[in-house]
Design an enzyme around this catalytic site. Structure first.
Site, short mmCIF file in Angstrom:
data_model
loop_
_atom_site.label_atom_id
_atom_site.label_comp_id
_atom_site.label_asym_id
_atom_site.label_seq_id
_atom_site.Cartn_x
_atom_site.Cartn_y
_atom_site.Cartn_z
N ASN A 10 0.88 -1.17 0.00
CA ASN A 10 0.00 0.00 0.00
C ASN A 10 0.92 1.22 0.00
O ASN A 10 1.45 1.61 1.04
CB ASN A 10 -0.89 -0.05 1.25
CG ASN A 10 -1.85 1.12 1.32
OD1 ASN A 10 -1.77 2.05 0.52
ND2 ASN A 10 -2.75 1.08 2.28
N ARG A 92 -2.50 -2.04 -3.57
CA ARG A 92 -3.70 -1.23 -3.40
C ARG A 92 -3.59 -0.05 -4.37
O ARG A 92 -2.60 0.70 -4.35
CB ARG A 92 -3.79 -0.71 -1.97
CG ARG A 92 -4.94 0.24 -1.80
CD ARG A 92 -5.00 0.77 -0.39
NE ARG A 92 -6.19 1.61 -0.26
CZ ARG A 92 -6.20 2.76 0.41
NH1 ARG A 92 -5.11 3.20 1.00
NH2 ARG A 92 -7.30 3.46 0.49
N HIS A 181 -12.79 2.90 -0.29
CA HIS A 181 -12.81 1.87 0.77
C HIS A 181 -13.46 0.59 0.26
O HIS A 181 -13.95 -0.22 1.05
CB HIS A 181 -13.61 2.32 2.01
CG HIS A 181 -13.01 3.44 2.79
ND1 HIS A 181 -13.80 4.39 3.41
CD2 HIS A 181 -11.74 3.75 3.10
CE1 HIS A 181 -13.03 5.26 4.05
NE2 HIS A 181 -11.77 4.88 3.87
N ARG A 242 -12.37 15.51 7.26
CA ARG A 242 -13.13 15.91 6.06
C ARG A 242 -14.58 16.25 6.43
O ARG A 242 -15.17 15.59 7.28
CB ARG A 242 -13.15 14.78 5.02
CG ARG A 242 -11.80 14.43 4.46
CD ARG A 242 -11.96 13.47 3.27
NE ARG A 242 -10.69 12.88 2.92
CZ ARG A 242 -10.41 11.57 3.02
NH1 ARG A 242 -11.32 10.72 3.47
NH2 ARG A 242 -9.23 11.13 2.67
N GLU A 385 -8.17 -5.18 5.07
CA GLU A 385 -8.00 -4.85 3.66
C GLU A 385 -6.83 -5.59 3.04
O GLU A 385 -6.88 -6.01 1.88
CB GLU A 385 -7.83 -3.33 3.51
CG GLU A 385 -9.14 -2.60 3.84
CD GLU A 385 -9.00 -1.09 3.93
OE1 GLU A 385 -8.65 -0.62 5.03
OE2 GLU A 385 -9.23 -0.40 2.94
#
Ligand code: AMP
Length: 401
Positions: A10, A92, A181, A242, A385
Site C-alpha cells: 500500500n 492497493r 474503501h 473531512r 484490507e
C-alpha cells in the site's frame, strides 16, 4: 515448491505499508511500514508474526530504497522477496475509475490507464504507480496485481453513480460517484453474511466503515448499490478531518465572499474540517473523553457526526428495502461502543436495536451486538484490507496459472 505467498503493498506519497501473507492457511507472515520516505529521518517498523518488532531510522530517499529495505528486513526472517514461494505482489490502487471493475494483472496498458486517472486522484494514484513500478523492477518475473478501492462500487446503478448535473459536462471530465474503501466494504459485507451463517447472495447489508476516513455502503446480495463517497473521498459522512456532505455553494461563497482560493478550500474541506474542524480533535477516544468531561464543543462535534451517520443508515435502509444487517468496522466502528449505541438509538422502529452488554464487550473478532431476537442484526466486523487484497490477488494468479 508451491507458490502460495503474496506480498501486499500500500504505497502512499511518502510511505509504504506492507504485509506478507501465505494463502495456504491465510496466515500473516510479517507486516510493516516505511514512513517519511524522502526525508533524512525515515523510519521502518517491521513485525514478523510471532516475533518482536524491529525499528530502524535513517535516510530512505525514494520508494526503490524503501522496497529494498523491506526486502532486507524480510530476508532476516527467512522470508526474502527472492523466494520461489512468492506467487505475486498485490497493490492497493485507490482510483480505478469506471474501467477497472476487478483486480487486474498489471501490464503497460493498465499502467497507462491508472496514470490517466491521476486528475481524479492526484494524491493517491501517482504514489500507487510508483509502488507498482518499483516492485516490477525488483521482481520483473512476478505478476503484479492492482486491486482498486473503487472496484467494489462499480456495480452501483447509474441512478446512484451519476450526479444530477449536465451530462455532457460530467462525462467530459469523468465527474461521477466512484466510491472508495471498496476492498473493506467487500470484505466486511461478506464476513457479515458468514457471521449470520448465510450466503452473501442472500443478504442485504449496510456497511459503516468508520475510520479517520469514513464511508457507508448499501450492499444487496453481495453487490454494492450505493456508497457515500463520490468523485473523491470528500463526500458523505463526517470524518476525522473531512467535511463530508454540504451544499456545494459553500465553495463559491468562500471564494467570492471569503476570498479563498480553490487550493485553500480544498485544504479546508479535506484537512481542517470534520471532527477536527468542529472541535480540534479527530481521535474519537479524545472526543469521548472530552464529552464525558462535559466539553460542549466536543459534544456538538459528536452529535453532528452521529446525526449524519443516522441519516445514511435511514437512506440506505430505504435504498435496500430490506436490511438483514448493519455492520460497523474500522478504527471507530470496531472500538467506539458509544458511537455504535448512539448511531442506532431511536431506530427500534426499523428493527435496529443494540444490546448494551454485548456492545460493551471488547474483542477483535466479528460479533453480533444486537439481541438474539432482533429483526435486523447489528454487527462489529473487523476489517482486513490487506487480507482481502491478498485473497483477490492470489485468486487471480491461480486462475491465470
Ligand atoms: P482507521 O482510519 O480505521 O485506522 O481509524 C483510526 C481512528 O479510529 C482514530 O482516528 C480514532 O478516532 C479511532 N479509534 C481507534 N481506536 C479507538 C478506540 N479505542 N476508541 C475510539 N476510537 C478509536
Amino acid at each position: 515448491m508451491s507458490r502460495t505467498r503474496v506480498l501486499v503493498l500500500n504505497s502512499g506519497s511518502s510511505s509504504v505499508k506492507y504485509q506478507l501473507l501465505d494463502m495456504r492457511g491465510s496466515d500473516r507472515l510479517a507486516m510493516g511500514l516505511v514512513e517519511r520516505i524522502g526525508e533524512e529521518t525515515s523510519r521502518l517498523r517491521h513485525t514478523p508474526t510471532g516475533g518482536l518488532s524491529r525499528e530502524w531510522s535513517g535516510s530512505v530517499p525514494d520508494h526503490d530504497a524503501a522496497l529494498k529495505a523491506v526486502a532486507a528486513e524480510l530476508a532476516k526472517d527467512g522470508l526474502g522477496l527472492d523466494s520461489p514461494e512468492l506467487a505475486a505482489i498485490g497493490h492497493r490502487v485507490v482510483h480505478g475509475g469506471k474501467h477497472f471493475t476487478e483486480p487486474t494483472v498489471v501490464d503497460d496498458a493498465v499502467l497507462a490507464e491508472i496514470e490517466r486517472l491521476i486528475p481524479v486522484a492526484p494524491l493517491h494514484n501517482p504514489a500507487n504507480l510508483t509502488g507498482i513500478r518499483t516492485a516490477q523492477a525488483l521482481r520483473p518475473d512476478l505478476p503484479q496485481v492492482a486491486v482498486f478501492d473503487t472496484a467494489f462500487h462499480t456495480t452501483m446503478p447509474e441512478s446512484a453513480a451519476r450526479y444530477a448535473i449536465d451530462v455532457e459536462t460530467a462525462d467530459a471530465h469523468r465527474v461521477r460517484r466512484y466510491g472508495f474503501h471498496g476492498t473493506s466494504h467487500a470484505y466486511v459485507s461478506r464476513e457479515t453474511a458468514r457471521l449470520l451463517g448465510r450466503a452473501p447472495e442472500d443478504v442485504n447489508v449496510i456497511v459503516l466503515h468508520l475510520g479517520n476516513g469514513a464511508s457507508a455502503s448499501a450492499v444487496r446480495g453481495g453487490r454494492c448499490v450505493d456508497t457515500s463517497m463520490g468523485l473523491t473521498p470528500l463526500e458523505g459522512l463526517v470524518m476525522g478531518t473531512r467535511s463530508g456532505d454540504m451544499d456545494p455553494a459553500v465553495i463559491f461563497h468562500l471564494m467570492r465572499v471569503g476570498g479563498m482560493s480553490a487550493d485553500e478550500i480544498d485544504t479546508l474541506l479535506n484537512k481542517r474540517s470534520g471532527l477536527i474542524g468542529l472541535c480540534g480533535d479527530n481521535d474519537m477516544r479524545e472526543i469521548r473523553r472530552r464529552v464525558d468531561a462535559g466539553d460542549e464543543r466536543a459534544r456538538l462535534a459528536f452529535d453532528i457526526y452521529i446525526h449524519r451517520l443516522k441519516k445514511y443508515i435511514g437512506a440506505y435502509y430505504a435504498v435496500l428495502g430490506r436490511v438483514d444487517a448493519v455492520a460497523f468496522t474500522a478504527g471507530v466502528g470496531e472500538n467506539a461502543a458509544p458511537v455504535r449505541e448512539a448511531a442506532v438509538a431511536g431506530l427500534e422502529g426499523l428493527g435496529l436495536v443494540v444490546d448494551a452488554g454485548l456492545n460493551a464487550v471488547r474483542a477483535d473478532r466479528a460479533r453480533l451486538i444486537s439481541p438474539a431476537d432482533a429483526r435486523v442484526a447489528v454487527a462489529v466486523v473487523p476489517t482486513d484490507e490487506e487480507m482481502e487484497i491478498a485473497t483477490q490477488t492470489y485468486a487471480l494468479v491461480e486462475k491465470e496459472r
